[in-house]
Design a protein around this motif. Structure first.
Motif, PDB file in Angstrom:
ATOM      1  N   LYS A  80       0.857  -1.355  -0.034  1.00  0.00           N
ATOM      2  CA  LYS A  80      -0.017   0.331   0.189  1.00  0.00           C
ATOM      3  C   LYS A  80       0.794   1.278   0.034  1.00  0.00           C
ATOM      4  O   LYS A  80       0.606   2.296  -0.656  1.00  0.00           O
ATOM      5  CB  LYS A  80      -0.992  -0.136   1.209  1.00  0.00           C
ATOM      6  N   LEU A  81       2.050   1.406   0.845  1.00  0.00           N
ATOM      7  CA  LEU A  81       2.931   2.424   0.993  1.00  0.00           C
ATOM      8  C   LEU A  81       3.484   2.385  -0.254  1.00  0.00           C
ATOM      9  O   LEU A  81       3.953   3.463  -0.836  1.00  0.00           O
ATOM     10  CB  LEU A  81       3.578   2.254   2.197  1.00  0.00           C
ATOM     11  N   ALA A  82       4.236   1.333  -0.715  1.00  0.00           N
ATOM     12  CA  ALA A  82       5.127   1.233  -1.851  1.00  0.00           C
ATOM     13  C   ALA A  82       4.381   1.753  -3.234  1.00  0.00           C
ATOM     14  O   ALA A  82       5.179   2.484  -3.927  1.00  0.00           O
ATOM     15  CB  ALA A  82       5.473  -0.194  -2.110  1.00  0.00           C
ATOM     16  N   LEU A  83       3.245   1.552  -3.362  1.00  0.00           N
ATOM     17  CA  LEU A  83       2.395   1.969  -4.673  1.00  0.00           C
ATOM     18  C   LEU A  83       1.718   3.456  -4.262  1.00  0.00           C
ATOM     19  O   LEU A  83       0.990   3.804  -5.146  1.00  0.00           O
ATOM     20  CB  LEU A  83       1.475   0.829  -4.999  1.00  0.00           C
ATOM     21  N   SER A  84       2.146   4.142  -3.341  1.00  0.00           N
ATOM     22  CA  SER A  84       1.370   5.330  -2.976  1.00  0.00           C
ATOM     23  C   SER A  84       1.820   6.422  -3.904  1.00  0.00           C
ATOM     24  O   SER A  84       2.895   6.055  -4.761  1.00  0.00           O
ATOM     25  CB  SER A  84       1.400   5.730  -1.638  1.00  0.00           C
ATOM     26  N   SER A  85       1.261   7.593  -3.638  1.00  0.00           N
ATOM     27  CA  SER A  85       1.894   8.779  -4.406  1.00  0.00           C
ATOM     28  C   SER A  85       3.422   9.149  -4.243  1.00  0.00           C
ATOM     29  O   SER A  85       3.952   9.979  -4.979  1.00  0.00           O
ATOM     30  CB  SER A  85       0.928   9.955  -4.197  1.00  0.00           C
ATOM     31  N   GLY A  86       4.007   8.686  -3.314  1.00  0.00           N
ATOM     32  CA  GLY A  86       5.395   8.950  -3.029  1.00  0.00           C
ATOM     33  C   GLY A  86       5.539   9.984  -1.890  1.00  0.00           C
ATOM     34  O   GLY A  86       4.565  10.594  -1.496  1.00  0.00           O
ATOM     35  N   ALA A  87       6.718  10.480  -1.787  1.00  0.00           N
ATOM     36  CA  ALA A  87       7.111  11.230  -0.800  1.00  0.00           C
ATOM     37  C   ALA A  87       8.353  12.317  -1.432  1.00  0.00           C
ATOM     38  O   ALA A  87       8.900  11.816  -2.542  1.00  0.00           O
ATOM     39  CB  ALA A  87       7.462  10.816   0.715  1.00  0.00           C
ATOM     40  N   GLU A  88       8.775  13.326  -0.938  1.00  0.00           N
ATOM     41  CA  GLU A  88      10.009  14.081  -1.215  1.00  0.00           C
ATOM     42  C   GLU A  88      11.210  13.167  -1.112  1.00  0.00           C
ATOM     43  O   GLU A  88      11.466  12.306  -0.076  1.00  0.00           O
ATOM     44  CB  GLU A  88      10.102  15.235  -0.003  1.00  0.00           C
ATOM     45  N   PRO A  89      11.910  13.111  -2.180  1.00  0.00           N
ATOM     46  CA  PRO A  89      12.922  12.198  -2.316  1.00  0.00           C
ATOM     47  C   PRO A  89      14.370  12.513  -1.233  1.00  0.00           C
ATOM     48  O   PRO A  89      14.959  11.601  -1.246  1.00  0.00           O
ATOM     49  CB  PRO A  89      13.553  12.267  -3.795  1.00  0.00           C
ATOM     50  N   CYS A  90      14.176  13.728  -0.770  1.00  0.00           N
ATOM     51  CA  CYS A  90      15.337  14.201   0.137  1.00  0.00           C
ATOM     52  C   CYS A  90      16.460  13.996  -0.680  1.00  0.00           C
ATOM     53  O   CYS A  90      16.580  14.170  -1.771  1.00  0.00           O
ATOM     54  CB  CYS A  90      15.346  13.104   1.323  1.00  0.00           C
ATOM     55  N   SER A  91      17.662  13.550  -0.118  1.00  0.00           N
ATOM     56  CA  SER A  91      18.963  13.555  -0.744  1.00  0.00           C
ATOM     57  C   SER A  91      19.167  12.509  -1.888  1.00  0.00           C
ATOM     58  O   SER A  91      20.012  12.551  -2.344  1.00  0.00           O
ATOM     59  CB  SER A  91      19.904  13.658   0.232  1.00  0.00           C
ATOM     60  N   THR A  92      18.123  11.419  -1.998  1.00  0.00           N
ATOM     61  CA  THR A  92      18.319  10.532  -2.905  1.00  0.00           C
ATOM     62  C   THR A  92      18.252  11.021  -4.250  1.00  0.00           C
ATOM     63  O   THR A  92      18.508  10.696  -5.211  1.00  0.00           O
ATOM     64  CB  THR A  92      17.164   9.322  -2.741  1.00  0.00           C
ATOM     65  N   ILE A  93      17.623  12.396  -4.370  1.00  0.00           N
ATOM     66  CA  ILE A  93      17.763  13.237  -5.655  1.00  0.00           C
ATOM     67  C   ILE A  93      18.995  13.410  -6.195  1.00  0.00           C
ATOM     68  O   ILE A  93      19.058  13.765  -7.358  1.00  0.00           O
ATOM     69  CB  ILE A  93      16.978  14.518  -5.492  1.00  0.00           C
ATOM     70  N   LYS A  94      20.020  13.512  -5.312  1.00  0.00           N
ATOM     71  CA  LYS A  94      21.284  13.950  -5.558  1.00  0.00           C
ATOM     72  C   LYS A  94      21.763  12.888  -6.705  1.00  0.00           C
ATOM     73  O   LYS A  94      22.715  13.102  -7.484  1.00  0.00           O
ATOM     74  CB  LYS A  94      22.427  13.721  -4.610  1.00  0.00           C
ATOM     75  N   LEU A  95      21.621  11.582  -6.827  1.00  0.00           N
ATOM     76  CA  LEU A  95      21.787  10.533  -7.732  1.00  0.00           C
ATOM     77  C   LEU A  95      21.419  11.202  -9.229  1.00  0.00           C
ATOM     78  O   LEU A  95      22.228  11.156 -10.060  1.00  0.00           O
ATOM     79  CB  LEU A  95      21.351   9.132  -7.561  1.00  0.00           C
ATOM     80  N   SER A  96      20.379  11.581  -9.235  1.00  0.00           N
ATOM     81  CA  SER A  96      19.732  11.968 -10.602  1.00  0.00           C
ATOM     82  C   SER A  96      20.852  13.274 -10.998  1.00  0.00           C
ATOM     83  O   SER A  96      20.839  13.413 -12.353  1.00  0.00           O
ATOM     84  CB  SER A  96      18.340  12.415 -10.643  1.00  0.00           C
ATOM     85  N   VAL A  97      20.904  14.082 -10.117  1.00  0.00           N
ATOM     86  CA  VAL A  97      21.607  15.506 -10.274  1.00  0.00           C
ATOM     87  C   VAL A  97      22.995  15.157 -10.690  1.00  0.00           C
ATOM     88  O   VAL A  97      23.804  15.668 -11.601  1.00  0.00           O
ATOM     89  CB  VAL A  97      21.670  16.472  -9.170  1.00  0.00           C
ATOM     90  N   ALA A  98      23.528  14.327  -9.957  1.00  0.00           N
ATOM     91  CA  ALA A  98      25.088  13.916 -10.574  1.00  0.00           C
ATOM     92  C   ALA A  98      25.179  13.248 -11.721  1.00  0.00           C
ATOM     93  O   ALA A  98      26.082  13.772 -12.672  1.00  0.00           O
ATOM     94  CB  ALA A  98      25.591  12.805  -9.136  1.00  0.00           C
ATOM     95  N   LEU A  99      24.304  12.320 -12.116  1.00  0.00           N
ATOM     96  CA  LEU A  99      24.122  11.678 -13.479  1.00  0.00           C
ATOM     97  C   LEU A  99      24.043  12.945 -14.323  1.00  0.00           C
ATOM     98  O   LEU A  99      24.570  12.831 -15.597  1.00  0.00           O
ATOM     99  CB  LEU A  99      23.050  10.767 -13.639  1.00  0.00           C
ATOM    100  N   ALA A 100      23.209  13.699 -14.439  1.00  0.00           N
ATOM    101  CA  ALA A 100      23.115  15.033 -15.252  1.00  0.00           C
ATOM    102  C   ALA A 100      24.230  15.852 -15.139  1.00  0.00           C
ATOM    103  O   ALA A 100      24.655  15.778 -16.781  1.00  0.00           O
ATOM    104  CB  ALA A 100      21.719  15.842 -14.819  1.00  0.00           C
ATOM    105  N   ALA A 101      24.892  16.083 -14.372  1.00  0.00           N
ATOM    106  CA  ALA A 101      26.126  16.880 -14.294  1.00  0.00           C
ATOM    107  C   ALA A 101      27.315  16.188 -14.803  1.00  0.00           C
ATOM    108  O   ALA A 101      27.923  16.744 -15.720  1.00  0.00           O
ATOM    109  CB  ALA A 101      26.463  17.249 -12.823  1.00  0.00           C
ATOM    110  N   LEU A 102      27.194  14.784 -14.770  1.00  0.00           N
ATOM    111  CA  LEU A 102      28.346  14.274 -15.512  1.00  0.00           C
ATOM    112  C   LEU A 102      28.084  13.786 -16.921  1.00  0.00           C
ATOM    113  O   LEU A 102      29.103  13.848 -17.926  1.00  0.00           O
ATOM    114  CB  LEU A 102      28.532  12.810 -14.594  1.00  0.00           C
ATOM    115  N   GLU A 103      26.896  13.951 -17.365  1.00  0.00           N
ATOM    116  CA  GLU A 103      26.284  13.399 -18.664  1.00  0.00           C
ATOM    117  C   GLU A 103      26.590  14.988 -19.530  1.00  0.00           C
ATOM    118  O   GLU A 103      26.929  14.674 -20.686  1.00  0.00           O
ATOM    119  CB  GLU A 103      25.193  12.804 -18.877  1.00  0.00           C
ATOM    120  N   GLU A 104      26.273  15.963 -18.839  1.00  0.00           N
ATOM    121  CA  GLU A 104      26.583  17.301 -19.526  1.00  0.00           C
ATOM    122  C   GLU A 104      28.130  17.740 -19.611  1.00  0.00           C
ATOM    123  O   GLU A 104      28.282  18.616 -20.118  1.00  0.00           O
ATOM    124  CB  GLU A 104      25.717  18.366 -18.764  1.00  0.00           C
TER     125      GLU A 104
END
Length: 424
Positions: free
Chosen positions: A153-177
């Motif tokens: 029920k929680l896993a399939l919910s609308s989610g929550a603020e990713p907190c610092s795990t968003i840093k993975l996406s930002v790191a990949l973007a900065a490296l690729e760019e």
């Protein structure tokens, strides 16, 4: 006759002379006695005065000591009161008030559909989560199969603020760019510089705020969407809800794109979305649709479904170093208290919203028998935070190890298949 008279007068004179001579002696004796008495009295008086003075001095010292002690106690009391008051002020100013509980009152697994899950993985996840209020999603990154999903029920919910795990996406973007490499020293003010590995290891907010501003909102959003944020992660998983990646950046008064890239503020991410992204890092760049078999027949007929292939293979090692450093000595080092058998790469996240704290940890164990991706997401109060999620993940890997889960898998050199095991 004359002679008798003369004798008589001579005797009288003798008596008178004796009396005259005895009076000074008696007076001297009396004076001496008086002097002795006076001296004795004076000595007594002096001794009494000295005693009184000594007694007064002792009493003065005791009273002074008592007064000093009382003053000290009072001062300590005031100091303590001030400290308590300051402590209350600090708590009032710097500590949040949490209204959510970190512990589940009911059975979190009630209603879960488990027929198509790996029973060993599921039990390991349940045991690791314990009574913490949260969810666990375990994924085979070689094909996108969900091996276990505890508290669906929680896993399939609308989610929550990713907190610092968003840093993975930002790191990949900065490296690729090409904005950075893992060794690029980023100036964070004055003579303070930091590279990507250390920034990921210690989850440095200022570093990723700086990267976010350099990239700009449009590029940050483009890569976040490319990595699966803002879209469903699963393929025909009943009940899955959509996370949100906003079309507009935060106002500058609220931190702007920098805050979105350090805390993920205004972003809503689901455990499945984070699991799919980390699976793509673990398998070399393939973003699979996550699938959750619910019957033995679906397990037997399982076929991987690729959503897209990401162009991140060359830069994955640069992100992996920081993810591994986070576990070795950074924010996720609590994992190593329970599990050291294989290298683990991961990223923690801690933040809160309206009295509820979130604790994330997404990781994968790199074993010689394959890899397994795990997302622990916790929500609650003060005991909930990212390092705690990492600690629970260590228990999860330890449970698998104790049940010979990794050893039961055989090394596979061929391309990923739909088997239920872990493949390279």
């Amino acid at each position: 006759m004359k002679r008798s008279v003369l004798v008589f007068f001579a005797s009288i004179l003798t008596v008178l002379l004796a009396v005259a001579l005895s009076v000074p002696a008696a007076a001297a004796d009396t004076t001496a006695s008086a002097r002795h008495v006076v001296h004795h009295r004076h000595a007594h008086v002096q001794e009494s005065v000295t005693a009184r003075r000594h007694l007064t001095s002792v009493r003065h010292v005791r009273r002074t000591a008592h007064l000093r002690s009382a003053t000290l106690v009072e001062t300590r009391g005031v100091h303590t009161a001030r400290l308590r008051h300051a402590s209350l002020r600090v708590r009032h100013r710097y500590y949040e008030r949490f209204t959510a509980s970190s512990y589940a009152a009911d059975d979190l697994t009630a209603g879960d559909i488990t027929t198509g899950e790996d029973p060993v993985v599921r039990q390991a996840a349940i045991d690791a989560l314990g009574n913490m209020n949260g969810t666990v999603v375990a994924i085979d990154p070689s094909n996108g199969r969900i091996l276990a999903m505890v508290n669906q029920k929680l896993a399939l919910s609308s989610g929550a603020e990713p907190c610092s795990t968003i840093k993975l996406s930002v790191a990949l973007a900065a490296l690729e760019e090409g904005v950075i490499t893992k060794d690029t020293p980023v100036n964070l003010g004055g003579s303070y510089h930091l590279n990507l590995t250390e920034a990921l290891a210690h989850s440095n907010n200022l570093y990723f705020e700086t990267l976010g501003r350099r990239l700009g909102f449009e590029r940050v959003k483009h890569y976040a969407n490319e990595f699966g944020l803002g879209e469903l992660a699963g393929y025909n998983i009943p009940g899955e809800q959509l996370g949100i990646y906003p079309d507009q950046p935060l106002p500058e008064s609220e931190g702007g794109v920098g805050r979105m890239c350090s805390f993920g503020e205004s972003v809503s991410m689901t455990p499945l979305q984070l699991g799919a992204l980390v699976s793509a890092i673990a398998n070399g760049g393939t973003l699979y649709y996550l699938q959750h078999p619910t019957t033995p027949q679906e397990v037997a007929d399982f076929q991987p479904r690729i959503k897209r292939t990401l162009n991140i293979a060359p830069i994955i090692p640069e992100v992996q170093d920081g993810m591994q450093a986070a576990v070795q000595y950074g924010t996720a080092r609590s994992l190593r208290a329970s599990f050291r058998q294989f290298p683990v790469m991961g990223k923690t996240g801690t933040c809160s919203d309206n009295g509820t704290r979130f604790g994330w940890f997404a990781s994968y164990a790199d074993t010689q028998y394959g890899r397994i991706v795990t997302v622990f997401f916790l929500e609650g109060g003060r005991p909930t935070f990212g390092p705690r999620a990492a600690e629970l993940t260590g228990y999860f890997y330890r449970n698998l190890w104790d049940h010979s889960y990794f050893a039961a898998k055989q090394p596979v050199d061929s391309a990923p298949t739909a088997s239920t095991g872990l493949n390279q």
